[in-house]
Design an enzyme around this catalytic site. Structure first.
Site, PDB file in Angstrom:
ATOM      1  CB  VAL A   1      -0.959  -0.022   1.216  1.00 14.47           C
ATOM      2  CG1 VAL A   1      -1.607   1.334   1.435  1.00 14.47           C
ATOM      3  CG2 VAL A   1      -2.041  -1.074   0.992  1.00 14.47           C
TER       4      VAL A   1
ATOM      5  CB  THR B   1      -7.193  -2.281   7.199  1.00 13.13           C
ATOM      6  OG1 THR B   1      -7.085  -2.056   5.790  1.00 13.13           O
ATOM      7  CG2 THR B   1      -8.607  -2.711   7.551  1.00 13.13           C
TER       8      THR B   1
ATOM      9  CG  LEU C   1      -4.113  -0.836  -2.981  1.00 11.31           C
ATOM     10  CD1 LEU C   1      -3.465  -2.206  -3.019  1.00 11.31           C
ATOM     11  CD2 LEU C   1      -3.046   0.232  -3.103  1.00 11.31           C
TER      12      LEU C   1
ATOM     13  CG  LEU D   1     -21.420 -13.864  -7.508  1.00  9.55           C
ATOM     14  CD1 LEU D   1     -22.690 -13.693  -8.332  1.00  9.55           C
ATOM     15  CD2 LEU D   1     -21.751 -14.484  -6.151  1.00  9.55           C
TER      16      LEU D   1
ATOM     17  CB  CYS E   1      -7.036  -7.494   2.629  1.00 11.40           C
ATOM     18  SG  CYS E   1      -5.766  -6.253   2.360  1.00 11.40           S
TER      19      CYS E   1
ATOM     20  CE  LYS F   1      -4.435  -6.945   7.387  1.00 12.37           C
ATOM     21  NZ  LYS F   1      -5.424  -5.898   7.555  1.00 12.37           N
TER      22      LYS F   1
HETATM   23  N1  LIG Z   1      -1.975  -5.245   0.553  1.00 11.20           N
HETATM   24  C1  LIG Z   1      -3.199  -4.878   0.185  1.00 11.20           C
HETATM   25  O1  LIG Z   1      -3.734  -5.323  -0.842  1.00 11.20           O
HETATM   26  C2  LIG Z   1      -3.980  -3.884   1.011  1.00 11.20           C
HETATM   27  C3  LIG Z   1      -5.109  -3.262   0.454  1.00 11.20           C
HETATM   28  C4  LIG Z   1      -5.809  -2.342   1.220  1.00 11.20           C
HETATM   29  C5  LIG Z   1      -5.413  -2.080   2.527  1.00 11.20           C
HETATM   30  N2  LIG Z   1      -4.341  -2.712   3.051  1.00 11.20           N
HETATM   31  C6  LIG Z   1      -3.919  -2.381   4.422  1.00 11.20           C
HETATM   32  O2  LIG Z   1      -2.797  -1.494   4.345  1.00 11.20           O
HETATM   33  C7  LIG Z   1      -1.880  -1.758   5.422  1.00 11.20           C
HETATM   34  C8  LIG Z   1      -0.508  -2.067   4.850  1.00 11.20           C
HETATM   35  O3  LIG Z   1      -0.598  -3.287   4.131  1.00 11.20           O
HETATM   36  P1  LIG Z   1       0.583  -3.772   3.175  1.00 11.20           P
HETATM   37  O4  LIG Z   1       0.082  -4.962   2.458  1.00 11.20           O
HETATM   38  O5  LIG Z   1       1.094  -2.615   2.397  1.00 11.20           O
HETATM   39  O6  LIG Z   1       1.681  -4.198   4.268  1.00 11.20           O
HETATM   40  P2  LIG Z   1       3.197  -4.597   3.985  1.00 11.20           P
HETATM   41  O7  LIG Z   1       3.558  -5.585   5.025  1.00 11.20           O
HETATM   42  O8  LIG Z   1       3.406  -4.922   2.552  1.00 11.20           O
HETATM   43  O9  LIG Z   1       4.006  -3.234   4.251  1.00 11.20           O
HETATM   44  C9  LIG Z   1       4.147  -2.641   5.495  1.00 11.20           C
HETATM   45  C10 LIG Z   1       5.485  -1.903   5.522  1.00 11.20           C
HETATM   46  O10 LIG Z   1       5.519  -1.099   6.700  1.00 11.20           O
HETATM   47  C11 LIG Z   1       6.835  -1.156   7.229  1.00 11.20           C
HETATM   48  N3  LIG Z   1       6.795  -0.756   8.631  1.00 11.20           N
HETATM   49  C12 LIG Z   1       6.339  -1.474   9.698  1.00 11.20           C
HETATM   50  N4  LIG Z   1       6.432  -0.730  10.819  1.00 11.20           N
HETATM   51  C13 LIG Z   1       6.937   0.460  10.458  1.00 11.20           C
HETATM   52  C14 LIG Z   1       7.253   1.657  11.173  1.00 11.20           C
HETATM   53  N5  LIG Z   1       7.056   1.743  12.477  1.00 11.20           N
HETATM   54  N6  LIG Z   1       7.766   2.698  10.490  1.00 11.20           N
HETATM   55  C15 LIG Z   1       7.978   2.621   9.166  1.00 11.20           C
HETATM   56  N7  LIG Z   1       7.683   1.518   8.419  1.00 11.20           N
HETATM   57  C16 LIG Z   1       7.177   0.464   9.070  1.00 11.20           C
HETATM   58  C17 LIG Z   1       7.270  -2.584   6.972  1.00 11.20           C
HETATM   59  O11 LIG Z   1       8.674  -2.710   7.030  1.00 11.20           O
HETATM   60  C18 LIG Z   1       6.694  -2.836   5.573  1.00 11.20           C
HETATM   61  O12 LIG Z   1       7.602  -2.495   4.562  1.00 11.20           O
HETATM   62  C19 LIG Z   1      -2.510  -2.900   6.224  1.00 11.20           C
HETATM   63  O13 LIG Z   1      -3.255  -2.351   7.279  1.00 11.20           O
HETATM   64  C20 LIG Z   1      -3.441  -3.568   5.226  1.00 11.20           C
HETATM   65  O14 LIG Z   1      -4.514  -4.205   5.857  1.00 11.20           O
HETATM   66  C21 LIG Z   1      -3.594  -3.603   2.321  1.00 11.20           C
END
Ligand SMILES: NC(=O)c1ccc[n+]([C@@H]2O[C@H](COP(=O)([O-])OP(=O)(O)OC[C@H]3O[C@@H](n4cnc5c(N)ncnc54)[C@H](O)[C@@H]3O)[C@@H](O)[C@H]2O)c1
Length: 428
Positions: A12, A119, A149, A246, A256, A259
């Site tokens: 994200v 999220t 996304l 579907l 996502c 969890k």
């Molecule tokens: N992946 C998806 O398709 C998607 C879609 C919509 C929403 N989300 C939500 O977005 C959020 C991020 O998801 P993601 O898939 O990008 O996660 P991810 O694990 O790919 O990325 C998270 C990043 O944050 C970094 N990080 C962790 N703690 C940190 C800190 N204190 N300071 C700086 N960086 C830090 C990690 O090193 C990692 O690179 C989640 O809450 C997820 O539920 C994800």
């Protein structure tokens, strides 16, 4: 043009950073992983997401990365929280990284907005605001701006969203955040923080419910002789239902849905409400992955010990290297417990799986995975598997048994080639 600090350079955070830079904003990305930041500053991209490397390269002038919170926060008028919020053992959302990111925010002057894209459960924004006030942040506004996304089409989804949700208790803050998305042709949903947080959970829970629903219909189809593909088509033409989500299969996975459904269920429970429907959605999804074992046993006999099973696909869906909660992980683990030999191939996700599944074999092509196999399970519907030379593939296998976990293949053609073919919810 605004100055943005994006905290977390994952799926994200990186997509947000690259797309916001593309929209003309000046962006600095912060991550705690030095290797990730080093790679990004050298022009590399640590995740597989179509078009992302090109978009980052095209926006180099407005996009840089750091591990230093002071540097990131010095520039950001808007601070976007994009850190991961994985599940805890209890099924709640783990907000450790959210709190770590907030703790590393230096107290500084200037009107800034903290925007949460991660999220998070309803009520998190209120807790964050209370903590910031306690720490003396007086000129910091707060906004919940959940992200919708999908991995694999993330850039398209960010640039052409169905809607952008902007949740703040202050109208001026909502307007400031909405303005960042000004160039996009979309509907902005303005609301308060709690409702914005709930829109994200409710959306994912509804989509997961749709998948578990059609999977249960598929299971009933298997017992009754109906074909779930036609059933879904006939249902989806009804505008009140719609055709999306579907497609019957061996269950949803990813970072996502699993969890978020679980976190919403726990959130409800913690608030005193028993969300029965979500309990069923989760259970159906778990069982759906395991039904493959029953299908294999029906064809191969009760003892899978020593049999060689090829799994095509590890990623939770095509066009991503993300294996979090992927159906392949549960399936491989179950088959290992049965004593089967597992050989897998995935075009991009194999490196991510090696530490999680050290005792399976990793082939370097789909064909190599099929050599000597007693059965093949199509787990992820990558285009290269759909378009595989299946006639040639059959000759590589010991037994031509094909379980299509995504109903992605043409069963009739495969049967014509001599395969024993079984999809999900398709009459035998
Ligand atoms: N992946 C998806 O398709 C998607 C879609 C919509 C929403 N989300 C939500 O977005 C959020 C991020 O998801 P993601 O898939 O990008 O996660 P991810 O694990 O790919 O990325 C998270 C990043 O944050 C970094 N990080 C962790 N703690 C940190 C800190 N204190 N300071 C700086 N960086 C830090 C990690 O090193 C990692 O690179 C989640 O809450 C997820 O539920 C994800």
């Amino acid at each position: 043009m605004s100055r943005l600090a994006i905290i977390g350079a994952g799926y994200v955070g990186l997509v947000t950073a690259a797309c916001m830079a593309q929209l003309g904003h000046e962006v600095i990305g912060l991550d705690i992983d030095p290797e990730r930041v080093r790679l990004l500053n050298q022009g590399g991209v640590p995740i597989f997401e179509p078009g992302l490397a090109e978009l980052i390269a095209a926006n180099q002038e407005r996009l840089r990365f750091t591990t230093d919170p002071a540097e990131a926060h010095a520039t950001g008028e808007f601070v976007f929280l994009c850190v991961d919020t994985p599940p805890t053992y209890s099924g709640d959302a783990d907000l450790t990284r959210i709190w770590q990111a907030i703790e590393s925010m230096p107290l500084s002057d200037g009107d800034r907005v903290l925007v949460t894209k991660s999220t998070v459960p309803v009520g998190t924004g209120a807790s964050v605001q209370a903590e910031l006030a306690r720490r003396g942040f007086v000129r910091l506004d707060y906004c919940s701006n959940p992200e919708f996304l999908r991995e694999g089409t993330a850039i398209q989804d960010f640039m052409h969203p169905d809607r952008v949700v902007v949740g703040s208790n202050e109208a001026a803050t909502r307007a400031r955040v909405a303005a960042l998305y000004g160039p996009l042709d979309t509907t902005i949903v303005e609301t308060n923080v709690a409702s914005a947080e709930m829109i994200k959970y409710a959306s994912n829970a509804f989509l997961a419910t749709k998948i578990s629903f059609i999977n249960e219909i598929a299971n009933v189809c298997e017992a009754t002789g109906a074909d779930v593909r036609t059933v879904a088509h006939g249902m989806g033409l009804d505008k009140r239902i719609g055709p999306h989500f579907l497609q019957a299969g061996i269950g949803y996975g990813g970072s996502c849905f699993p969890k978020d459904v679980s976190a919403l269920k726990q959130l409800a429970g913690n608030s005193g409400y028993h969300f029965q429907l979500l309990t069923a959605v989760l259970e159906v999804n778990e069982l759906q992955k395991r039904r493959v074992i029953g299908k294999l046993k029906r064809h191969l006999g009760d003892q899978l010990r020593g049999l060689r099973i090829a799994l095509l696909g590890l990623a939770f869906k095509p066009n991503t290297d993300d294996i979090r909660e992927a159906s392949a992980i549960v399936l491989a683990s179950r088959l290992l417990a049965e004593g089967a030999e597992i050989v897998v191939f995935d075009p991009v996700a194999m490196e991510n799986a090696r530490s999680l599944l050290p005792s399976i074999m990793y082939a370097s092509t789909a064909e190599e995975a099929l050599v000597g196999a007693d059965a093949c399970v199509l787990v992820t519907e990558w285009a290269e598997f759909v378009h595989l030379d299946w006639a040639g593939a059959k000759d590589l296998m010991r037994r031509p048994l094909l379980i299509d976990g995504r109903n992605a293949l043409d069963g009739e053609t495969l049967v014509g080639l001599g395969f024993t073919y079984e999809g999900v919810g398709i009459p035998q």
